[in-house]
Design a protein around this motif. Structure first.
Motif, PDB file in Angstrom:
ATOM      1  N   ASN A 111     -67.672  25.061 -32.154  1.00  0.00           N
ATOM      2  CA  ASN A 111     -67.209  23.685 -30.389  1.00  0.00           C
ATOM      3  C   ASN A 111     -68.079  22.781 -30.881  1.00  0.00           C
ATOM      4  OD1 ASN A 111     -66.104  25.233 -28.724  1.00  0.00           O
ATOM      5  ND2 ASN A 111     -67.901  26.709 -28.352  1.00  0.00           N
ATOM      6  N   LYS A 210     -62.598  20.585 -24.517  1.00  0.00           N
ATOM      7  CA  LYS A 210     -63.208  21.995 -24.728  1.00  0.00           C
ATOM      8  C   LYS A 210     -64.781  22.116 -23.994  1.00  0.00           C
ATOM      9  CE  LYS A 210     -63.699  26.662 -25.534  1.00  0.00           C
ATOM     10  NZ  LYS A 210     -64.227  26.836 -27.086  1.00  0.00           N
ATOM     11  N   ILE A 213     -65.087  21.869 -20.435  1.00  0.00           N
ATOM     12  CA  ILE A 213     -65.742  23.007 -20.108  1.00  0.00           C
ATOM     13  C   ILE A 213     -67.187  23.700 -20.875  1.00  0.00           C
ATOM     14  CG2 ILE A 213     -64.823  25.746 -20.132  1.00  0.00           C
ATOM     15  CD1 ILE A 213     -62.290  24.820 -21.302  1.00  0.00           C
ATOM     16  N   ASN A 214     -67.328  23.966 -21.975  1.00  0.00           N
ATOM     17  CA  ASN A 214     -68.395  24.235 -22.271  1.00  0.00           C
ATOM     18  C   ASN A 214     -69.467  23.472 -21.648  1.00  0.00           C
ATOM     19  OD1 ASN A 214     -67.160  24.699 -25.603  1.00  0.00           O
ATOM     20  ND2 ASN A 214     -68.312  26.211 -24.312  1.00  0.00           N
ATOM     21  N   MET A 217     -70.206  25.494 -18.155  1.00  0.00           N
ATOM     22  CA  MET A 217     -70.095  26.885 -17.789  1.00  0.00           C
ATOM     23  C   MET A 217     -71.893  27.062 -18.783  1.00  0.00           C
ATOM     24  SD  MET A 217     -68.074  27.612 -16.131  1.00  0.00           S
ATOM     25  CE  MET A 217     -66.553  26.750 -15.396  1.00  0.00           C
ATOM     26  N   ASN A 218     -72.142  26.267 -20.004  1.00  0.00           N
ATOM     27  CA  ASN A 218     -72.607  26.790 -21.051  1.00  0.00           C
ATOM     28  C   ASN A 218     -74.585  26.604 -20.499  1.00  0.00           C
ATOM     29  OD1 ASN A 218     -70.351  26.855 -21.954  1.00  0.00           O
ATOM     30  ND2 ASN A 218     -71.060  27.606 -24.137  1.00  0.00           N
ATOM     31  N   ASN A 229     -69.954  33.768 -15.675  1.00  0.00           N
ATOM     32  CA  ASN A 229     -68.546  32.309 -15.321  1.00  0.00           C
ATOM     33  C   ASN A 229     -67.964  32.762 -13.874  1.00  0.00           C
ATOM     34  OD1 ASN A 229     -68.647  30.894 -17.827  1.00  0.00           O
ATOM     35  ND2 ASN A 229     -68.163  32.479 -18.845  1.00  0.00           N
ATOM     36  N   PRO A 284     -71.409  32.337 -20.110  1.00  0.00           N
ATOM     37  CA  PRO A 284     -71.192  32.035 -21.605  1.00  0.00           C
ATOM     38  C   PRO A 284     -72.390  32.596 -22.610  1.00  0.00           C
ATOM     39  CG  PRO A 284     -71.448  30.732 -19.696  1.00  0.00           C
ATOM     40  CD  PRO A 284     -72.491  31.511 -19.191  1.00  0.00           C
ATOM     41  N   SER A 285     -71.908  31.990 -23.777  1.00  0.00           N
ATOM     42  CA  SER A 285     -72.417  32.193 -25.360  1.00  0.00           C
ATOM     43  C   SER A 285     -73.833  31.375 -24.665  1.00  0.00           C
ATOM     44  CB  SER A 285     -71.443  31.788 -26.143  1.00  0.00           C
ATOM     45  OG  SER A 285     -71.009  29.846 -26.459  1.00  0.00           O
TER      46      SER A 285
HETATM   47  C1  LIG Z   1     -66.069  31.164 -22.430  1.00  0.00           C
HETATM   48  C2  LIG Z   1     -66.835  29.862 -22.546  1.00  0.00           C
HETATM   49  C3  LIG Z   1     -65.767  28.973 -21.960  1.00  0.00           C
HETATM   50  C4  LIG Z   1     -67.814  29.837 -21.968  1.00  0.00           C
HETATM   51  O1  LIG Z   1     -68.310  28.817 -21.246  1.00  0.00           O
HETATM   52  C5  LIG Z   1     -67.528  29.610 -23.730  1.00  0.00           C
HETATM   53  O2  LIG Z   1     -66.935  28.945 -24.699  1.00  0.00           O
HETATM   54  C6  LIG Z   1     -68.939  29.988 -24.256  1.00  0.00           C
HETATM   55  O3  LIG Z   1     -68.726  30.576 -23.652  1.00  0.00           O
HETATM   56  O4  LIG Z   1     -69.643  29.467 -25.023  1.00  0.00           O
END
Ligand SMILES: CC(C)(CO)C(=O)C(=O)O
Ligand SMILES: NC(=O)C1=CN([C@@H]2O[C@H](COP(=O)(O)OP(=O)(O)OC[C@H]3O[C@@H](n4cnc5c(N)ncnc54)[C@H](OP(=O)(O)O)[C@@H]3O)[C@@H](O)[C@H]2O)C=CC1
Length: 341
Positions: A111, A210, A213-214, A217-218, A229, A284-285
């Motif tokens: 990522n 991407k 999103i990251n 969320m993260n 999430n 999220p990770s």
């Molecule tokens: C599943 C998602 C999109 C959640 O942010 C993700 O990529 C992560 O957890 O790193």
């Protein structure tokens, strides 16, 4: 001769895609492991997946250190790097010293933005392929991989000289493009039907998408005390924040890349809508790493996008606030750990 692939960082993502590549005809996949070395050397990987069932994947060679891999003196077609991208902690491009030959392509399945640069600087002649995956996989125990859902992997050659306005291709561009197509074919032959082929510019858009999103969320999960999430996407204030962060990234990407966002990439509203429906309880990770006391992929998910945009005179205030707060929180936590030693 088989196509020889070495997984550098054989964790959840590396071992999952490695196990699929090992199913392609005339392909030999090896693994460079760290803490999982003994378990993998003894038993290989056990991979469970809703798409592919339960399977065993035994690497052709399992190495416990970069030196051991070097001493094997093999010629690698692909070095598939799937370590966590932590440029503030380690320069993982050093792991590849002595492994990159004239026929070797370096594939980065990580990522973030800017992950390719340390590899380009260290190996300026090597072909570099950049890959973004939408997947969900974990390694709960050494050598055990649980693939939960999704298998999308988008791959493109990394040819940054094409960004500078110059349309002049370099002689090595064709090699990178051919190696890229071949890797997508191998993944498809291994059962990854949604392996997707991109050109350089297209793949960089996928990376920015991407990041939308990251970057939303993260860090928001960590800063909100570990919210999952789905819960973030349904909370009235947090959901506005997520939309605004995603839109900040999606509005910045075309200004940085100099082209409009490809219409096939989902809008912030669509991403939020599908997160609302995700009832898996996933977090999220970055939150999972925070809970484990691990270092966070902050630089590639927040720091690099902010710096790349700033170089073009664009500020990303929502990302910048989260970056400043989390960077300090991480620094304080590291200092607290050291003072306990
Ligand atoms: C599943 C998602 C999109 C959640 O942010 C993700 O990529 C992560 O957890 O790193
Ligand atoms: N997991 C997922 O569902 C997704 C992950 N990603 C991205 O993919 C990348 C990889 O993530 P993920 O697979 O989850 O991470 P993992 O932590 O599961 O795997 C990383 C692996 O790299 C190994 N490693 C790190 N440094 C070295 C080293 N010096 N020598 C040998 N091995 C090393 C780690 O070993 P050790 O165990 O010893 O630390 C670990 O096995 C990240 O950028 C992540 O953001 C993207 C989409 C989904």
């Amino acid at each position: 001769m088989p196509t020889r692939i070495l997984l550098v960082g054989a964790g959840a993502i590396g071992a999952f895609y490695g196990s699929r590549l090992a199913c392609a005809p005339n392909t030999a996949v090896s693994a460079l492991c760290r803490s999982s070395y003994k378990a993998v050397k003894a038993n290989g990987f056990k991979v469970t997946s809703p798409n592919y069932g339960d399977s065993m994947f035994r690497p052709e060679h399992t190495f416990g250190s970069p030196d051991e891999a070097k001493q094997a003196a093999l010629s690698w077609d692909y070095l598939l790097v799937a370590t966590k991208a932590l440029p503030d902690v380690n320069d993982d491009s050093t792991l590849l010293e002595g492994l990159v030959g004239p026929e070797t392509s370096i594939v980065l399945v990580q990522n973030g933005l800017g992950v390719e640069e340390p590899y380009r600087k260290r190996f300026p002649k090597a072909s570099i392929l950049s890959a973004v995956t939408i997947a969900s996989a974990v390694q709960p125990n050494h050598g055990s991989i649980t693939h939960n859902r999704w298998t999308r992997i988008s791959i493109g050659p990394y040819l940054p000289h094409l960004d500078s306005g110059s349309t002049t291709a370099e002689p090595s561009d064709d090699t990178a493009t051919q190696k890229n197509s071949r890797l997508v074919e191998l993944l498809k032959a291994g059962g990854i039907a949604d392996a997707e082929l991109y050109d350089h510019a297209g793949l960089q858009f996928v990376r920015w998408h991407k990041i939308a999103i990251n970057a939303a969320m993260n860090p928001s999960s960590v800063l909100s005390g570990g919210t999952g999430n789905q819960e973030m996407s349904t909370d009235p204030e947090l959901s506005r924040h997520l939309l605004a962060v995603m839109n900040e990234v999606l509005e910045t990407a075309p200004k940085v890349l100099g082209k409009p966002l490809p219409p096939k990439l989902a809008s912030a509203e669509r991403i939020l809508g599908s997160t609302k429906k995700n009832s898996s309880g996933s977090k999220p990770s970055m939150q999972i790493d925070w809970e484990k006391g691990n270092r966070l992929e902050l630089e590639v998910i927040l720091g690099n996008p902010i710096r790349i945009a700033r170089d073009k005179g664009i500020e990303m205030p929502r990302l910048q606030s989260m970056y400043a707060l989390l960077r300090k929180a991480q620094e304080n936590r590291e200092q607290a750990k050291e003072s306990k030693l």
